[in-house]
Motif scaffolding. Structure first.
Motif, PDB file in Angstrom:
ATOM      1  N   MET A 277       0.847  -1.184   0.000  1.00 50.54           N
ATOM      2  CA  MET A 277       0.000   0.000   0.000  1.00 50.54           C
ATOM      3  C   MET A 277       0.883   1.235   0.000  1.00 50.54           C
ATOM      4  SD  MET A 277      -3.200   0.887   2.495  1.00 50.54           S
ATOM      5  CE  MET A 277      -2.262   1.364   3.927  1.00 50.54           C
ATOM      6  N   SER A 278       0.601   2.181  -0.859  1.00 53.86           N
ATOM      7  CA  SER A 278       1.419   3.372  -0.947  1.00 53.86           C
ATOM      8  C   SER A 278       1.223   4.249   0.279  1.00 53.86           C
ATOM      9  CB  SER A 278       1.071   4.158  -2.210  1.00 53.86           C
ATOM     10  OG  SER A 278      -0.271   4.590  -2.171  1.00 53.86           O
ATOM     11  N   THR A 279       2.221   5.049   0.568  1.00 48.54           N
ATOM     12  CA  THR A 279       2.154   5.940   1.709  1.00 48.54           C
ATOM     13  C   THR A 279       1.113   7.024   1.452  1.00 48.54           C
ATOM     14  OG1 THR A 279       4.479   5.572   2.163  1.00 48.54           O
ATOM     15  CG2 THR A 279       3.471   7.491   3.171  1.00 48.54           C
TER      16      THR A 279
ATOM     17  N   ASP B 291      -9.895   8.082  -2.615  1.00 47.62           N
ATOM     18  CA  ASP B 291      -9.141   7.869  -3.852  1.00 47.62           C
ATOM     19  C   ASP B 291      -8.394   6.533  -3.828  1.00 47.62           C
ATOM     20  OD1 ASP B 291     -10.092  10.315  -4.774  1.00 47.62           O
ATOM     21  OD2 ASP B 291      -8.351  11.404  -4.009  1.00 47.62           O
ATOM     22  N   ASN B 292      -9.111   5.496  -3.409  1.00 46.13           N
ATOM     23  CA  ASN B 292      -8.644   4.110  -3.423  1.00 46.13           C
ATOM     24  C   ASN B 292      -7.562   3.785  -2.404  1.00 46.13           C
ATOM     25  OD1 ASN B 292     -10.252   2.643  -5.476  1.00 46.13           O
ATOM     26  ND2 ASN B 292      -9.521   4.313  -6.766  1.00 46.13           N
ATOM     27  N   GLN B 293      -7.420   4.643  -1.399  1.00 43.06           N
ATOM     28  CA  GLN B 293      -6.536   4.345  -0.283  1.00 43.06           C
ATOM     29  C   GLN B 293      -7.316   4.478   1.031  1.00 43.06           C
ATOM     30  OE1 GLN B 293      -3.510   3.220  -0.218  1.00 43.06           O
ATOM     31  NE2 GLN B 293      -2.866   3.504  -2.345  1.00 43.06           N
ATOM     32  N   PRO B 294      -7.258   3.478   1.894  1.00 40.51           N
ATOM     33  CA  PRO B 294      -7.925   3.616   3.199  1.00 40.51           C
ATOM     34  C   PRO B 294      -7.233   4.679   4.038  1.00 40.51           C
ATOM     35  CG  PRO B 294      -6.589   1.612   3.136  1.00 40.51           C
ATOM     36  CD  PRO B 294      -6.570   2.176   1.753  1.00 40.51           C
TER      37      PRO B 294
ATOM     38  N   VAL C 284      -9.339  -3.674   3.274  1.00 38.97           N
ATOM     39  CA  VAL C 284      -8.991  -2.266   3.496  1.00 38.97           C
ATOM     40  C   VAL C 284      -8.697  -1.960   4.962  1.00 38.97           C
ATOM     41  CG1 VAL C 284     -10.062  -1.286   1.448  1.00 38.97           C
ATOM     42  CG2 VAL C 284     -11.458  -1.670   3.492  1.00 38.97           C
ATOM     43  N   ALA C 285      -9.480  -2.517   5.869  1.00 39.29           N
ATOM     44  CA  ALA C 285      -9.249  -2.239   7.290  1.00 39.29           C
ATOM     45  C   ALA C 285      -7.897  -2.773   7.731  1.00 39.29           C
ATOM     46  CB  ALA C 285     -10.365  -2.858   8.131  1.00 39.29           C
ATOM     47  N   GLY C 286      -7.628  -4.029   7.401  1.00 38.39           N
ATOM     48  CA  GLY C 286      -6.360  -4.629   7.797  1.00 38.39           C
ATOM     49  C   GLY C 286      -5.172  -4.002   7.122  1.00 38.39           C
ATOM     50  N   ALA C 287      -5.340  -3.585   5.855  1.00 37.43           N
ATOM     51  CA  ALA C 287      -4.237  -2.932   5.148  1.00 37.43           C
ATOM     52  C   ALA C 287      -3.792  -1.676   5.878  1.00 37.43           C
ATOM     53  CB  ALA C 287      -4.656  -2.604   3.716  1.00 37.43           C
TER      54      ALA C 287
ATOM     55  N   TRP D  93       0.030  -1.628  -2.631  1.00 42.61           N
ATOM     56  CA  TRP D  93      -1.343  -2.116  -2.775  1.00 42.61           C
ATOM     57  C   TRP D  93      -2.340  -0.960  -2.707  1.00 42.61           C
ATOM     58  CZ3 TRP D  93      -5.773  -2.009   0.277  1.00 42.61           C
ATOM     59  CH2 TRP D  93      -6.813  -2.834  -0.160  1.00 42.61           C
ATOM     60  N   SER D  94      -3.388  -1.060  -3.490  1.00 45.26           N
ATOM     61  CA  SER D  94      -4.560  -0.193  -3.355  1.00 45.26           C
ATOM     62  C   SER D  94      -5.785  -1.062  -3.616  1.00 45.26           C
ATOM     63  CB  SER D  94      -4.520   0.973  -4.347  1.00 45.26           C
ATOM     64  OG  SER D  94      -4.862   0.531  -5.650  1.00 45.26           O
TER      65      SER D  94
END
Length: 270
Positions: free
Chosen positions: A1-3, A115-118, A223-226, A244-245
């Motif tokens: 997952m990106s910062t 925008d597709n990031q939690p 999403v939550a765990g990511a 990841w997204s």
């Protein structure tokens, strides 16, 4: 997952979302029985839908009001990228199949995706009363206590896990799950295969497990765990090693010291 950039509204919003998810958790707890419910597939599905409906009745509209302009991701089992903007990705009974079968691994989750990031998540476990929270840039916590992923660096010492994202996956996905379990059994110490994903990912975030992977893009289970794992210091990518997204087709969340080794084991399984 990106910062992600720190989520400025997170502190005030988090308290409201936490309260709502805990309230929804009481609804799910009240529906718990000491025995499995349903014998036929139709009966089991009906029980699952009844759980979802009961929780959504008390959670959906109040949650949307906390973030004017946000939208609701309707299909709990859907994957892939969402349109731009803010979306609530909610699993009203994460581990619903366990709840219906009088087992213990289930929760209520609510995640705000921008925008597709939690960027904010709450995972509440009604049976224990535990609440896991994370805000982008603000760390991950269990009932207010900071979470930190495992410090392991030897894949051979790891407790890892995977699972089935939804019923009726295609045969290629089933084959990949089986091959990945075999590969990781030969490379790690112990492999857990269970559902739901979130209940394993909270263990990765808390340093109890060392990695979790999944050959699926069901966003409500990831999403939550990511966000919890990344905010606890873990590494979250797809199985090509890219950030990841919600657009990702597969998923790996691991302690940084074992992520590269786990990726080397899993990425060849096509």
């Amino acid at each position: 997952m990106s910062t992600t950039m720190p989520f400025a509204a997170g502190t005030s919003l988090l308290a409201d979302v936490t309260s709502l998810v805990r309230t929804a958790g009481r609804t799910l707890l009240d529906r718990r029985t000491p025995h499995a419910r349903g014998v036929s597939l139709d009966e089991i599905v009906d029980e699952i839908h009844a759980n979802d409906d009961a929780v959504l009745d008390v959670l959906r509209e109040p949650l949307l009001r906390t973030r004017p302009g946000s939208r609701w991701a309707e299909d709990e089992l859907a994957g892939g990228a969402l349109p731009p903007g803010e979306w609530w990705v909610v699993d009203p009974a994460e581990g619903n199949i366990n709840h219906v079968h009088a087992m213990e691994d289930w929760a209520v989750t609510a995640t705000l995706v921008r925008d597709n990031q939690p960027v904010l998540t709450v995972v509440h476990l009604p049976l224990t009363g535990e609440t896991y929270t994370a805000v982008a840039g603000g760390g991950a916590h269990l009932d207010g206590r900071p979470l930190k992923v495992s410090a392991k660096t030897d894949l051979g010492a790891t407790l890892t896990g995977t699972g089935q994202a939804r019923p009726g996956e295609d045969m290629r996905t089933f084959r990949r799950i089986g091959e990945s379990v075999t590969a990781m059994l030969a490379s790690g110490l112990v492999v857990r295969v269970s559902v739901p994903a979130t209940m394993q990912l909270i263990h990765v975030a808390a340093g109890r497990m060392d990695a979790f992977w999944q050959f699926s893009d069901v966003r409500s289970g990831l999403v939550a765990g990511a966000l919890l794992v990344s905010e606890a210091g873990g590494t979250v990518t797809d199985l090509a090693g890219e950030p990841w997204s919600t657009a990702g087709r597969d998923f790996l969340a691991a302690a940084p010291g074992v992520h590269t080794a786990a990726l080397a084991v899993l990425s060849p399984i096509a």
